[in-house]
Design a protein around this motif. Structure first.
Motif, PDB file in Angstrom:
ATOM      1  N   ALA A  69       0.857  -1.191   0.000  1.00 56.63           N
ATOM      2  CA  ALA A  69       0.000   0.000   0.000  1.00 56.63           C
ATOM      3  C   ALA A  69       0.892   1.239   0.000  1.00 56.63           C
ATOM      4  CB  ALA A  69      -0.918   0.009   1.215  1.00 56.63           C
ATOM      5  N   ILE A  70       0.543   2.190  -0.849  1.00 51.61           N
ATOM      6  CA  ILE A  70       1.237   3.480  -0.916  1.00 51.61           C
ATOM      7  C   ILE A  70       0.209   4.524  -0.498  1.00 51.61           C
ATOM      8  CG2 ILE A  70       2.452   5.114  -2.408  1.00 51.61           C
ATOM      9  CD1 ILE A  70       3.110   2.661  -4.222  1.00 51.61           C
ATOM     10  N   ILE A  71       0.494   5.210   0.602  1.00 55.62           N
ATOM     11  CA  ILE A  71      -0.517   6.057   1.237  1.00 55.62           C
ATOM     12  C   ILE A  71       0.036   7.461   1.501  1.00 55.62           C
ATOM     13  CG2 ILE A  71      -2.026   6.297   3.247  1.00 55.62           C
ATOM     14  CD1 ILE A  71      -1.668   3.229   3.664  1.00 55.62           C
ATOM     15  N   ASP A  72      -0.720   8.463   1.072  1.00 59.13           N
ATOM     16  CA  ASP A  72      -0.389   9.855   1.389  1.00 59.13           C
ATOM     17  C   ASP A  72      -0.691  10.100   2.863  1.00 59.13           C
ATOM     18  OD1 ASP A  72       0.140  12.593   1.280  1.00 59.13           O
ATOM     19  OD2 ASP A  72      -1.807  13.082   0.414  1.00 59.13           O
ATOM     20  N   ILE A  73       0.232  10.708   3.576  1.00 59.55           N
ATOM     21  CA  ILE A  73       0.034  10.979   5.003  1.00 59.55           C
ATOM     22  C   ILE A  73      -1.037  12.053   5.222  1.00 59.55           C
ATOM     23  CG2 ILE A  73       1.838  12.737   5.268  1.00 59.55           C
ATOM     24  CD1 ILE A  73       1.329  10.019   7.830  1.00 59.55           C
ATOM     25  N   GLY A  74      -1.164  13.001   4.286  1.00 57.26           N
ATOM     26  CA  GLY A  74      -2.052  14.144   4.468  1.00 57.26           C
ATOM     27  C   GLY A  74      -3.421  13.980   3.842  1.00 57.26           C
TER      28      GLY A  74
ATOM     29  N   CYS B  97       4.671   5.389   3.091  1.00 59.07           N
ATOM     30  CA  CYS B  97       4.135   6.736   3.278  1.00 59.07           C
ATOM     31  C   CYS B  97       4.711   7.652   2.207  1.00 59.07           C
ATOM     32  CB  CYS B  97       4.530   7.262   4.653  1.00 59.07           C
ATOM     33  SG  CYS B  97       4.139   9.001   4.925  1.00 59.07           S
ATOM     34  N   ILE B  98       3.835   8.405   1.538  1.00 60.07           N
ATOM     35  CA  ILE B  98       4.300   9.479   0.671  1.00 60.07           C
ATOM     36  C   ILE B  98       3.837  10.782   1.301  1.00 60.07           C
ATOM     37  CG2 ILE B  98       4.516   8.184  -1.485  1.00 60.07           C
ATOM     38  CD1 ILE B  98       1.744   9.157  -2.242  1.00 60.07           C
ATOM     39  N   THR B  99       4.734  11.748   1.318  1.00 61.80           N
ATOM     40  CA  THR B  99       4.416  12.991   2.011  1.00 61.80           C
ATOM     41  C   THR B  99       5.147  14.182   1.408  1.00 61.80           C
ATOM     42  OG1 THR B  99       4.426  14.116   4.150  1.00 61.80           O
ATOM     43  CG2 THR B  99       6.230  12.583   3.748  1.00 61.80           C
TER      44      THR B  99
ATOM     45  N   ALA C 142       5.492   6.157  12.160  1.00 60.41           N
ATOM     46  CA  ALA C 142       6.025   4.924  12.750  1.00 60.41           C
ATOM     47  C   ALA C 142       5.353   3.668  12.196  1.00 60.41           C
ATOM     48  CB  ALA C 142       5.883   4.969  14.271  1.00 60.41           C
ATOM     49  N   ILE C 143       4.106   3.756  11.777  1.00 62.00           N
ATOM     50  CA  ILE C 143       3.365   2.603  11.263  1.00 62.00           C
ATOM     51  C   ILE C 143       3.860   2.164   9.883  1.00 62.00           C
ATOM     52  CG2 ILE C 143       1.519   3.985  10.202  1.00 62.00           C
ATOM     53  CD1 ILE C 143       0.865   0.739  12.096  1.00 62.00           C
ATOM     54  N   PHE C 144       4.548   3.064   9.183  1.00 61.21           N
ATOM     55  CA  PHE C 144       4.984   2.802   7.813  1.00 61.21           C
ATOM     56  C   PHE C 144       6.361   2.127   7.769  1.00 61.21           C
ATOM     57  CE2 PHE C 144       2.081   6.406   7.475  1.00 61.21           C
ATOM     58  CZ  PHE C 144       1.256   5.987   6.443  1.00 61.21           C
ATOM     59  N   GLU C 145       6.542   1.268   6.778  1.00 64.24           N
ATOM     60  CA  GLU C 145       7.843   0.623   6.573  1.00 64.24           C
ATOM     61  C   GLU C 145       8.832   1.545   5.878  1.00 64.24           C
ATOM     62  OE1 GLU C 145       5.324  -2.524   7.767  1.00 64.24           O
ATOM     63  OE2 GLU C 145       4.942  -1.009   6.259  1.00 64.24           O
ATOM     64  N   GLU C 146       8.320   2.541   5.162  1.00 61.90           N
ATOM     65  CA  GLU C 146       9.175   3.443   4.390  1.00 61.90           C
ATOM     66  C   GLU C 146       8.475   4.782   4.255  1.00 61.90           C
ATOM     67  OE1 GLU C 146      12.774   3.903   2.177  1.00 61.90           O
ATOM     68  OE2 GLU C 146      12.076   1.946   2.832  1.00 61.90           O
ATOM     69  N   VAL C 147       9.267   5.864   4.198  1.00 57.34           N
ATOM     70  CA  VAL C 147       8.736   7.207   3.969  1.00 57.34           C
ATOM     71  C   VAL C 147       9.420   7.767   2.729  1.00 57.34           C
ATOM     72  CG1 VAL C 147       8.500   9.550   4.883  1.00 57.34           C
ATOM     73  CG2 VAL C 147       8.358   7.589   6.429  1.00 57.34           C
ATOM     74  N   VAL C 148       8.617   8.216   1.759  1.00 58.66           N
ATOM     75  CA  VAL C 148       9.143   8.797   0.526  1.00 58.66           C
ATOM     76  C   VAL C 148       8.626  10.225   0.426  1.00 58.66           C
ATOM     77  CG1 VAL C 148       9.229   8.617  -1.986  1.00 58.66           C
ATOM     78  CG2 VAL C 148       9.181   6.532  -0.592  1.00 58.66           C
ATOM     79  N   GLN C 149       9.538  11.159   0.282  1.00 54.40           N
ATOM     80  CA  GLN C 149       9.182  12.572   0.211  1.00 54.40           C
ATOM     81  C   GLN C 149       8.728  12.958  -1.191  1.00 54.40           C
ATOM     82  OE1 GLN C 149       9.416  15.102   2.710  1.00 54.40           O
ATOM     83  NE2 GLN C 149       9.677  13.409   4.110  1.00 54.40           N
ATOM     84  N   LYS C 150       7.687  13.805  -1.263  1.00 53.00           N
ATOM     85  CA  LYS C 150       7.281  14.438  -2.520  1.00 53.00           C
ATOM     86  C   LYS C 150       8.165  15.664  -2.707  1.00 53.00           C
ATOM     87  CE  LYS C 150       2.355  13.364  -2.004  1.00 53.00           C
ATOM     88  NZ  LYS C 150       1.032  13.975  -1.830  1.00 53.00           N
ATOM     89  N   PRO C 151       8.516  16.074  -3.873  1.00 54.28           N
ATOM     90  CA  PRO C 151       8.258  15.357  -5.115  1.00 54.28           C
ATOM     91  C   PRO C 151       9.175  14.144  -5.207  1.00 54.28           C
ATOM     92  CG  PRO C 151       9.590  17.279  -5.587  1.00 54.28           C
ATOM     93  CD  PRO C 151       9.284  17.293  -4.110  1.00 54.28           C
ATOM     94  N   PHE C 152       8.636  13.062  -5.686  1.00 56.97           N
ATOM     95  CA  PHE C 152       9.423  11.854  -5.803  1.00 56.97           C
ATOM     96  C   PHE C 152       9.655  11.555  -7.276  1.00 56.97           C
ATOM     97  CE2 PHE C 152       5.393  10.160  -6.794  1.00 56.97           C
ATOM     98  CZ  PHE C 152       4.528  10.537  -5.793  1.00 56.97           C
ATOM     99  N   GLY C 153      10.620  10.719  -7.502  1.00 54.23           N
ATOM    100  CA  GLY C 153      10.951  10.314  -8.864  1.00 54.23           C
ATOM    101  C   GLY C 153      11.203   8.829  -8.857  1.00 54.23           C
ATOM    102  N   LEU C 154      12.298   8.459  -9.462  1.00 51.11           N
ATOM    103  CA  LEU C 154      12.618   7.042  -9.569  1.00 51.11           C
ATOM    104  C   LEU C 154      12.909   6.404  -8.222  1.00 51.11           C
ATOM    105  CD1 LEU C 154      14.694   7.038 -12.856  1.00 51.11           C
ATOM    106  CD2 LEU C 154      12.298   6.430 -12.525  1.00 51.11           C
ATOM    107  N   GLY C 155      13.148   7.213  -7.199  1.00 50.53           N
ATOM    108  CA  GLY C 155      13.335   6.667  -5.858  1.00 50.53           C
ATOM    109  C   GLY C 155      12.108   5.900  -5.387  1.00 50.53           C
ATOM    110  N   LEU C 156      10.923   6.358  -5.762  1.00 51.50           N
ATOM    111  CA  LEU C 156       9.699   5.645  -5.407  1.00 51.50           C
ATOM    112  C   LEU C 156       9.649   4.300  -6.126  1.00 51.50           C
ATOM    113  CD1 LEU C 156       7.004   5.469  -3.933  1.00 51.50           C
ATOM    114  CD2 LEU C 156       5.973   6.718  -5.849  1.00 51.50           C
ATOM    115  N   VAL C 157      10.070   4.270  -7.380  1.00 52.01           N
ATOM    116  CA  VAL C 157      10.109   3.015  -8.142  1.00 52.01           C
ATOM    117  C   VAL C 157      11.031   2.020  -7.448  1.00 52.01           C
ATOM    118  CG1 VAL C 157      10.756   1.942 -10.336  1.00 52.01           C
ATOM    119  CG2 VAL C 157       9.570   4.150 -10.318  1.00 52.01           C
ATOM    120  N   ASP C 158      12.191   2.489  -7.007  1.00 48.89           N
ATOM    121  CA  ASP C 158      13.138   1.615  -6.308  1.00 48.89           C
ATOM    122  C   ASP C 158      12.527   1.038  -5.032  1.00 48.89           C
ATOM    123  OD1 ASP C 158      15.041   2.090  -8.264  1.00 48.89           O
ATOM    124  OD2 ASP C 158      16.049   3.667  -7.116  1.00 48.89           O
TER     125      ASP C 158
END
Length: 120
Positions: free
Chosen positions: A47-52, A76-78, A90-106
């Motif tokens: 699951a990929i979930i926006d925090i906001g 978490c995407i934020t 804390a509930i998320f396994e990973e946090v990815v900051q917006k704007p994201f790019g290929l890092g999200l793909v990885d």
């Protein structure tokens, strides 16, 4: 690989779908309520979930999903400057900051490999 995506911004949903679809089938929702209505344990691999999110914050949505399916990895995407040690994520396994790019793909690929390894 079944990927669940929840973000209240249609453009962000489209971008994430483009990143995710070469890896697996992506199902996306604009509201947490719609995602919860569709959700069934074992239906999704990640699951990929926006925090906001409005009404139900992303961390609360992740908690609800994990109550039903404890093995579901949640990313978490934020756009907020949150660190991985912030209690809100804390509930998320990973946090990815917006704007994201290929890092999200990885990140998606890494979790996809982990899920495949767990099944083998």
């Amino acid at each position: 690989m079944q990927i669940l995506i929840i973000d209240d911004e249609p453009v962000i949903l489209q971008i994430i779908r483009r990143f995710a679809e070469p890896i697996g089938h992506a199902t996306s929702f604009l509201t947490p309520e719609d995602a919860l209505e569709d959700f069934q344990p074992g239906k999704y691999d990640i699951a990929i979930i926006d925090i906001g999110l409005p009404d139900i914050p992303g961390n609360v949505l992740a908690e609800r999903l994990k109550q039903a399916d404890p093995d579901l990895p949640c990313i978490c995407i934020t756009g907020y400057p949150l660190s991985a040690s912030d209690p809100e994520v804390a509930i998320f396994e990973e946090v990815v900051q917006k704007p994201f790019g290929l890092g999200l793909v990885d990140v998606i690929k890494r979790f996809a490999r982990n899920r495949e390894d767990a099944v083998d």
